[in-house]
Design a protein around this motif. Structure first.
Motif, PDB file in Angstrom:
ATOM      1  N   LEU A   1       0.827  -1.195   0.000  1.00 58.84           N
ATOM      2  CA  LEU A   1       0.000   0.000   0.000  1.00 58.84           C
ATOM      3  C   LEU A   1       0.870   1.257   0.000  1.00 58.84           C
ATOM      4  N   GLU A   2       1.848   1.293   0.889  1.00 60.11           N
ATOM      5  CA  GLU A   2       2.754   2.431   0.997  1.00 60.11           C
ATOM      6  C   GLU A   2       4.142   1.914   1.367  1.00 60.11           C
ATOM      7  N   THR A   3       5.185   2.500   0.792  1.00 63.77           N
ATOM      8  CA  THR A   3       6.555   2.047   1.039  1.00 63.77           C
ATOM      9  C   THR A   3       7.481   3.241   1.214  1.00 63.77           C
ATOM     10  N   LEU A   4       8.395   3.129   2.163  1.00 65.13           N
ATOM     11  CA  LEU A   4       9.418   4.146   2.392  1.00 65.13           C
ATOM     12  C   LEU A   4      10.790   3.486   2.283  1.00 65.13           C
ATOM     13  N   TYR A   5      11.492   3.759   1.193  1.00 62.67           N
ATOM     14  CA  TYR A   5      12.810   3.179   0.994  1.00 62.67           C
ATOM     15  C   TYR A   5      13.871   3.975   1.752  1.00 62.67           C
ATOM     16  N   LEU A   6      14.972   3.309   2.048  1.00 60.18           N
ATOM     17  CA  LEU A   6      16.123   3.984   2.632  1.00 60.18           C
ATOM     18  C   LEU A   6      16.866   4.771   1.555  1.00 60.18           C
ATOM     19  N   PRO A   7      17.295   5.996   1.840  1.00 56.94           N
ATOM     20  CA  PRO A   7      18.166   6.688   0.886  1.00 56.94           C
ATOM     21  C   PRO A   7      19.441   5.864   0.676  1.00 56.94           C
ATOM     22  N   GLU A   8      19.915   5.790  -0.563  1.00 60.86           N
ATOM     23  CA  GLU A   8      21.064   4.943  -0.863  1.00 60.86           C
ATOM     24  C   GLU A   8      22.292   5.326  -0.059  1.00 60.86           C
ATOM     25  N   ALA A   9      22.538   6.617   0.100  1.00 57.99           N
ATOM     26  CA  ALA A   9      23.718   7.051   0.853  1.00 57.99           C
ATOM     27  C   ALA A   9      23.642   6.593   2.302  1.00 57.99           C
ATOM     28  N   ALA A  10      22.446   6.651   2.892  1.00 54.10           N
ATOM     29  CA  ALA A  10      22.275   6.219   4.278  1.00 54.10           C
ATOM     30  C   ALA A  10      22.482   4.710   4.401  1.00 54.10           C
ATOM     31  N   SER A  11      22.024   3.972   3.413  1.00 52.21           N
ATOM     32  CA  SER A  11      22.209   2.523   3.421  1.00 52.21           C
ATOM     33  C   SER A  11      23.695   2.174   3.371  1.00 52.21           C
ATOM     34  N   ARG A  12      24.407   2.810   2.461  1.00 51.45           N
ATOM     35  CA  ARG A  12      25.837   2.525   2.312  1.00 51.45           C
ATOM     36  C   ARG A  12      26.612   2.940   3.558  1.00 51.45           C
ATOM     37  N   ASP A  13      26.287   4.097   4.119  1.00 53.55           N
ATOM     38  CA  ASP A  13      26.960   4.544   5.342  1.00 53.55           C
ATOM     39  C   ASP A  13      26.723   3.575   6.490  1.00 53.55           C
ATOM     40  N   SER A  14      25.499   3.117   6.626  1.00 55.81           N
ATOM     41  CA  SER A  14      25.149   2.208   7.718  1.00 55.81           C
ATOM     42  C   SER A  14      25.908   0.893   7.610  1.00 55.81           C
ATOM     43  N   VAL A  15      25.945   0.339   6.403  1.00 59.09           N
ATOM     44  CA  VAL A  15      26.671  -0.909   6.187  1.00 59.09           C
ATOM     45  C   VAL A  15      28.145  -0.715   6.512  1.00 59.09           C
ATOM     46  N   ALA A  16      28.718   0.397   6.078  1.00 62.42           N
ATOM     47  CA  ALA A  16      30.138   0.655   6.315  1.00 62.42           C
ATOM     48  C   ALA A  16      30.441   0.775   7.804  1.00 62.42           C
ATOM     49  N   VAL A  17      29.605   1.509   8.541  1.00 61.75           N
ATOM     50  CA  VAL A  17      29.832   1.684   9.984  1.00 61.75           C
ATOM     51  C   VAL A  17      29.703   0.359  10.721  1.00 61.75           C
ATOM     52  N   LEU A  18      28.692  -0.407  10.392  1.00 60.76           N
ATOM     53  CA  LEU A  18      28.509  -1.701  11.052  1.00 60.76           C
ATOM     54  C   LEU A  18      29.714  -2.607  10.815  1.00 60.76           C
ATOM     55  N   ARG A  19      30.169  -2.668   9.585  1.00 61.28           N
ATOM     56  CA  ARG A  19      31.287  -3.548   9.257  1.00 61.28           C
ATOM     57  C   ARG A  19      32.585  -3.065   9.917  1.00 61.28           C
TER      58      ARG A  19
ATOM     59  N   ASP B   1      25.014  -4.516  -4.122  1.00 64.20           N
ATOM     60  CA  ASP B   1      25.266  -3.670  -5.285  1.00 64.20           C
ATOM     61  C   ASP B   1      24.217  -2.568  -5.371  1.00 64.20           C
ATOM     62  N   ALA B   2      24.290  -1.773  -6.424  1.00 63.87           N
ATOM     63  CA  ALA B   2      23.392  -0.634  -6.590  1.00 63.87           C
ATOM     64  C   ALA B   2      21.925  -1.073  -6.636  1.00 63.87           C
ATOM     65  N   GLY B   3      21.680  -2.239  -7.240  1.00 64.48           N
ATOM     66  CA  GLY B   3      20.315  -2.746  -7.304  1.00 64.48           C
ATOM     67  C   GLY B   3      19.753  -3.073  -5.939  1.00 64.48           C
ATOM     68  N   HIS B   4      20.606  -3.651  -5.070  1.00 64.23           N
ATOM     69  CA  HIS B   4      20.164  -3.932  -3.703  1.00 64.23           C
ATOM     70  C   HIS B   4      19.839  -2.637  -2.971  1.00 64.23           C
ATOM     71  N   TYR B   5      20.750  -1.687  -3.049  1.00 65.19           N
ATOM     72  CA  TYR B   5      20.569  -0.435  -2.316  1.00 65.19           C
ATOM     73  C   TYR B   5      19.368   0.360  -2.825  1.00 65.19           C
ATOM     74  N   ALA B   6      19.047   0.238  -4.098  1.00 64.47           N
ATOM     75  CA  ALA B   6      17.935   0.995  -4.668  1.00 64.47           C
ATOM     76  C   ALA B   6      16.593   0.556  -4.109  1.00 64.47           C
ATOM     77  N   HIS B   7      16.527  -0.680  -3.616  1.00 61.65           N
ATOM     78  CA  HIS B   7      15.261  -1.213  -3.094  1.00 61.65           C
ATOM     79  C   HIS B   7      15.344  -1.564  -1.610  1.00 61.65           C
ATOM     80  N   ALA B   8      16.308  -1.000  -0.913  1.00 63.54           N
ATOM     81  CA  ALA B   8      16.480  -1.333   0.509  1.00 63.54           C
ATOM     82  C   ALA B   8      15.395  -0.695   1.360  1.00 63.54           C
ATOM     83  N   LEU B   9      14.700  -1.531   2.104  1.00 60.66           N
ATOM     84  CA  LEU B   9      13.738  -1.057   3.095  1.00 60.66           C
ATOM     85  C   LEU B   9      14.372  -0.992   4.478  1.00 60.66           C
ATOM     86  N   LYS B  10      15.339  -1.890   4.706  1.00 58.80           N
ATOM     87  CA  LYS B  10      15.929  -1.960   6.042  1.00 58.80           C
ATOM     88  C   LYS B  10      17.317  -2.574   5.979  1.00 58.80           C
TER      89      LYS B  10
END
Length: 279
Positions: free
Chosen positions: A83-101, A143-152
């Motif tokens: 019904l409604e979806t809020l994706y993560l901004p790609e930059a935030a997704s990449r930053d989060s993955v980098a910090v966690l790792r 990859d870019a395709g994963h990040y483009a559709h990241a919800l969490k």
């Protein structure tokens, strides 16, 4: 204390609230839901799980929707259509993955339909696969395709103190771009900044045309606080942290002692005993 406005919508968290520690729905809880429906009260769930991770619950409870997934970042129908979806901004997704790792925490990435990770032997992978009832896909890298559709993005670790510290550090780094909140002591979830349970609850109430003062929310986790604060009447589980209880109207029993069912009987169906704790 009981609601001053008759409850027309119940929104419940899942893990730690609606189900027991071994992920069971008790017969008493099922009976309470049936009674809610008989009285014309809408019932739905609000979970940190991704859309396909709530499929089994939707089927078991015959939920028509709207159902909240990804901490409210996805509102879905009973057939899992969005019904409604809020994706993560790609930059935030990449930053989060980098910090966690950087801190030795492996990151998972969830889209509307898939779960991607690098280490199938990582912390809590088996546990989460059983809980969600959905398979994961091992990838060498997101990859870019994963990040483009990241919800969490989820950081999973056995080091609970580390995740508690990273929650604050990552939120400070992300700022207004995204939300970093622990859904469990061992999971740190990163979602769209507007993907929090309070916002999801408002969306569900709007879709069902129920005034917020007629909504009851119940939960146990830190990520439930926003919906407890939004609801007209709110219930914290007995197993919740004190900080969560402090944002609820009342406190019920824990999830191993029918806390959900007790709350429904007492505050919605109004056929349970008095004597609740109040904030």
């Amino acid at each position: 204390m009981t609601p001053t406005t008759p409850i027309k919508l119940v929104v419940t968290d899942v893990d730690g609230t609606f189900v027991t520690r071994d992920k069971r729905i008790t017969p008493r809880a099922l009976a309470a839901i049936a009674a809610l429906r008989q009285q014309g009260v809408h019932f739905t769930i609000m979970s940190a799980r991704p859309p396909h991770g709530v499929r089994a619950l939707i089927e078991a409870l015959d939920l028509p929707g709207p159902v909240g997934a990804v901490n409210g970042g996805a509102l879905i129908r009973g057939d899992l259509s969005v019904l409604e979806t809020l994706y993560l901004p790609e930059a935030a997704s990449r930053d989060s993955v980098a910090v966690l790792r950087q801190h030795g925490v492996d990151a998972w990435l969830f889209t509307e339909t898939q779960w991607f990770l690098r280490d199938p032997e990582g912390a809590h992978v088996d546990h989460e696969a059983k809980t969600l009832g959905m398979p994961f896909e091992v990838v060498a890298e997101f990859d870019a395709g994963h990040y483009a559709h990241a919800l969490k993005i989820v950081g999973a670790s056995h080091d609970h103190a580390l995740l508690e510290r990273l929650e604050g550090e990552l939120q400070a780094r992300l700022g207004a771009a995204a939300s970093a909140t622990r859904s469990q002591s061992y999971y740190l979830d990163v979602t769209n900044a507007a993907a929090f349970k309070g916002n999801g609850l408002l969306g569900i109430a709007r879709l069902l045309d129920v005034p917020i003062e007629a909504v009851l929310a119940i939960g146990d986790g830190v990520n439930d606080i926003s919906m407890l604060r939004q609801a007209g009447f709110s219930v914290a589980m007995g197993n919740a942290l004190d900080v969560v209880k402090g944002h609820a109207t009342v406190v019920t029993d824990d999830n191993e002692h029918e806390g959900f069912a007790v709350a429904m009987e007492r505050y919605v169906l109004q056929n349970g005993p008095e004597g609740e704790q109040t904030r």
